[in-house]
Design an enzyme around this catalytic site. Structure first.
Site, mmCIF file in Angstrom:
data_model
loop_
_atom_site.group_PDB
_atom_site.id
_atom_site.type_symbol
_atom_site.label_atom_id
_atom_site.label_comp_id
_atom_site.label_asym_id
_atom_site.label_seq_id
_atom_site.Cartn_x
_atom_site.Cartn_y
_atom_site.Cartn_z
ATOM 1 N N GLU A 96 37.038 85.596 27.180
ATOM 2 C CA GLU A 96 37.155 84.225 26.654
ATOM 3 C C GLU A 96 36.597 84.084 25.235
ATOM 4 O O GLU A 96 35.501 84.566 24.947
ATOM 5 C CB GLU A 96 36.390 83.307 27.604
ATOM 6 C CG GLU A 96 36.417 81.843 27.228
ATOM 7 C CD GLU A 96 35.972 80.981 28.389
ATOM 8 O OE1 GLU A 96 36.100 81.404 29.564
ATOM 9 O OE2 GLU A 96 35.490 79.868 28.131
ATOM 10 N N GLU A 126 39.204 75.937 24.129
ATOM 11 C CA GLU A 126 38.292 74.815 24.361
ATOM 12 C C GLU A 126 37.866 74.168 23.038
ATOM 13 O O GLU A 126 37.259 73.108 23.043
ATOM 14 C CB GLU A 126 37.100 75.220 25.232
ATOM 15 C CG GLU A 126 36.131 76.183 24.599
ATOM 16 C CD GLU A 126 34.958 76.532 25.520
ATOM 17 O OE1 GLU A 126 35.161 77.360 26.419
ATOM 18 O OE2 GLU A 126 33.866 75.987 25.331
ATOM 19 N N HIS A 161 38.485 73.923 30.277
ATOM 20 C CA HIS A 161 37.056 74.194 30.086
ATOM 21 C C HIS A 161 36.260 73.131 30.834
ATOM 22 O O HIS A 161 36.560 71.945 30.742
ATOM 23 C CB HIS A 161 36.703 74.108 28.591
ATOM 24 C CG HIS A 161 35.225 74.069 28.353
ATOM 25 N ND1 HIS A 161 34.561 72.927 27.936
ATOM 26 C CD2 HIS A 161 34.278 75.019 28.507
ATOM 27 C CE1 HIS A 161 33.276 73.191 27.825
ATOM 28 N NE2 HIS A 161 33.071 74.449 28.157
ATOM 29 N N GLU A 209 37.001 75.451 36.496
ATOM 30 C CA GLU A 209 35.634 75.923 36.236
ATOM 31 C C GLU A 209 34.656 75.010 36.983
ATOM 32 O O GLU A 209 34.943 73.826 37.204
ATOM 33 C CB GLU A 209 35.360 75.858 34.718
ATOM 34 C CG GLU A 209 33.979 76.363 34.324
ATOM 35 C CD GLU A 209 33.851 76.659 32.830
ATOM 36 O OE1 GLU A 209 34.689 76.176 32.044
ATOM 37 O OE2 GLU A 209 32.885 77.372 32.457
#
Ligand SMILES: O=C(O)C(=O)C[C@@H](O)CO
Ligand SMILES: [Mg+2]
Length: 393
Positions: free
Chosen positions: A243, A269, A319, A339
């Site tokens: 990421e 993000e 995110h 997440e």
């Protein structure tokens, strides 16, 4: 349903005054690591303030939006520039209102804090639409696409190898089948740092075994050359993704890394609107899109990105957990998982959401669910528990 108009907008910045856990050395790589003087390099990436944005209609419905980036500036943008654009308008004209906010601030607002402010209002408007129709927001976005949402435990910041292994084991014990960990070292730390990074990954992989997903987070703390050297070394640990290896502006870097096809590259993000993601998709720069709804342009923008990403067959895994992201994940087949930030003392600040709001679902065996009958986003402000914050009205 009776016609309604937006009557007022109230913004509050909540500054955390309670206990915090100090970050350890090599806590998490980040964009400041490249600087001459590192100091507390995570300083600008800690989120110890949160913005609440309440949009009220003339028939007494209050929609709740939020934002976490630069909240004091976001508050000013909402009060000075955006509130006058939406007050007096019908909240059900959400696309028009989004375009009005976007186009009237276009000279300075397209990306960054301007879009964060638009996001906060847009999320509140969707909460109003849900409350006014008696439907959860996901039912207005496409409805239920999965029985439950599988979530990954996202923490595992830098610490001793023993403590890291213990923390990883705790997620396995709680029933999580997916975890995300952070790196502690980057380009300035040479081969020794590379070895330390690999030790972290090896530790977590050994604890979770071969049949759980492992995600690796760089938080923009590496660069293109370093990542190209790391990818072949990481491949044996079979990460689901790597990421944000490079800074958000290095689009060509993302594209080059993702096109190496060694480890899938995720990011986004720190990207904004469907235009930002169209460019990344055209470049095949990401294998997983990770917008955050409270930055990217709110639910109105996120839903457009979802449609775009589906056509490119690139999954969207926003995110952060949090309701504004969960509702979109529930309503889109192309959003397979979410997440989840485990609830801990305040450290990075990602945890603050749980201190500000009530209503976020608690995972059971690695899954969360949303209530089919709870109107809006299903969030309440934890007014009675805000004593540990300084509140800036
Ligand atoms: O959870 C993430 O993806 C983040 O980027 C969180 C951030 O706090 C860095 O770990
Ligand atoms: Mg991240």
């Amino acid at each position: 349903m009776i016609a309604m108009k937006i009557k007022s907008i109230r913004t509050r910045v909540l500054r955390w005054n309670g206990k915090t856990v100090a970050p350890q050395a090599n806590f998490c790589t980040n964009a400041s690591d490249a600087l001459f003087e590192r100091g507390d390099s995570m300083g600008s990436f800690r989120f110890h303030e949160w913005l609440i944005c309440e949009v009220e209609t003339d028939n007494g419905i209050v929609g709740i939006g939020n934002a976490a980036l630069a909240p004091t500036i976001t508050k000013q943008i909402i009060e000075t520039y955006l509130a006058p654009l939406v007050i007096g308008e019908d909240p059900f004209d959400n696309e028009y209102l989004w375009q009005k906010m976007y186009r009237r601030t276009h000279a300075w607002g397209r990306k960054g804090v301007g879009m964060v402010a638009i996001s906060a209002i847009d999320i509140a408007i969707w909460d109003i639409m849900g409350k006014a129709t008696g439907k959860p927001v996901f039912k207005l976005l496409g409805g239920r696409t999965k029985e439950q949402i599988p979530v990954y435990a996202s923490k595992l910041y830098g610490q001793s190898i023993d403590a890291l292994a213990k923390e990883a084991q705790s997620y396995v014990d709680q029933g999580f089948d997916m975890v995300k960990m952070r790196f502690g070292w980057g380009p300035k730390d040479g081969p020794a740092g590379m070895r330390k990074n690999l030790d972290l990954v090896k530790t977590v992989r050994e604890v979770i075994g071969p049949d759980r997903d492992l995600m690796l987070e760089c938080y923009m703390g590496w660069n293109l050359e370093y990542t190209k050297r790391m990818l072949p070394k990481l491949a044996e640990f079979e990460p689901r993704w790597l990421e944000e290896p490079v800074i958000a502006d290095d689009l060509a870097g993302y594209a080059e890394l993702n096109n190496m096809n060694i480890v899938p590259i995720s990011g986004g993000e720190h990207e904004f609107t469907n235009f930002g993601f169209k460019t990344l998709l055209d470049m095949n720069a990401l294998s997983v899109i990770q917008y955050d709804t409270n930055r990217v342009g709110g639910i109105t923008a996120a839903q457009k990105i979802n449609a775009l990403a589906e056509a490119y067959q690139v999954p969207v895994i926003p995110h952060a957990g949090q309701m504004h992201n969960y509702h979109l994940t529930m309503a889109n087949l192309n959003c397979p998982i979410s997440e989840f930030f485990p609830v801990f003392d305040v450290e990075v600040g990602n945890e603050l959401f749980y201190y500000v709001f009530k209503g976020d679902p608690v995972p059971k065996n690695g899954f969360i669910d949303l209530d089919d009958d709870l109107p809006g986003l299903g969030l309440e402000i934890a007014e009675d528990a805000l004593g540990e914050f300084e509140i800036i009205e």
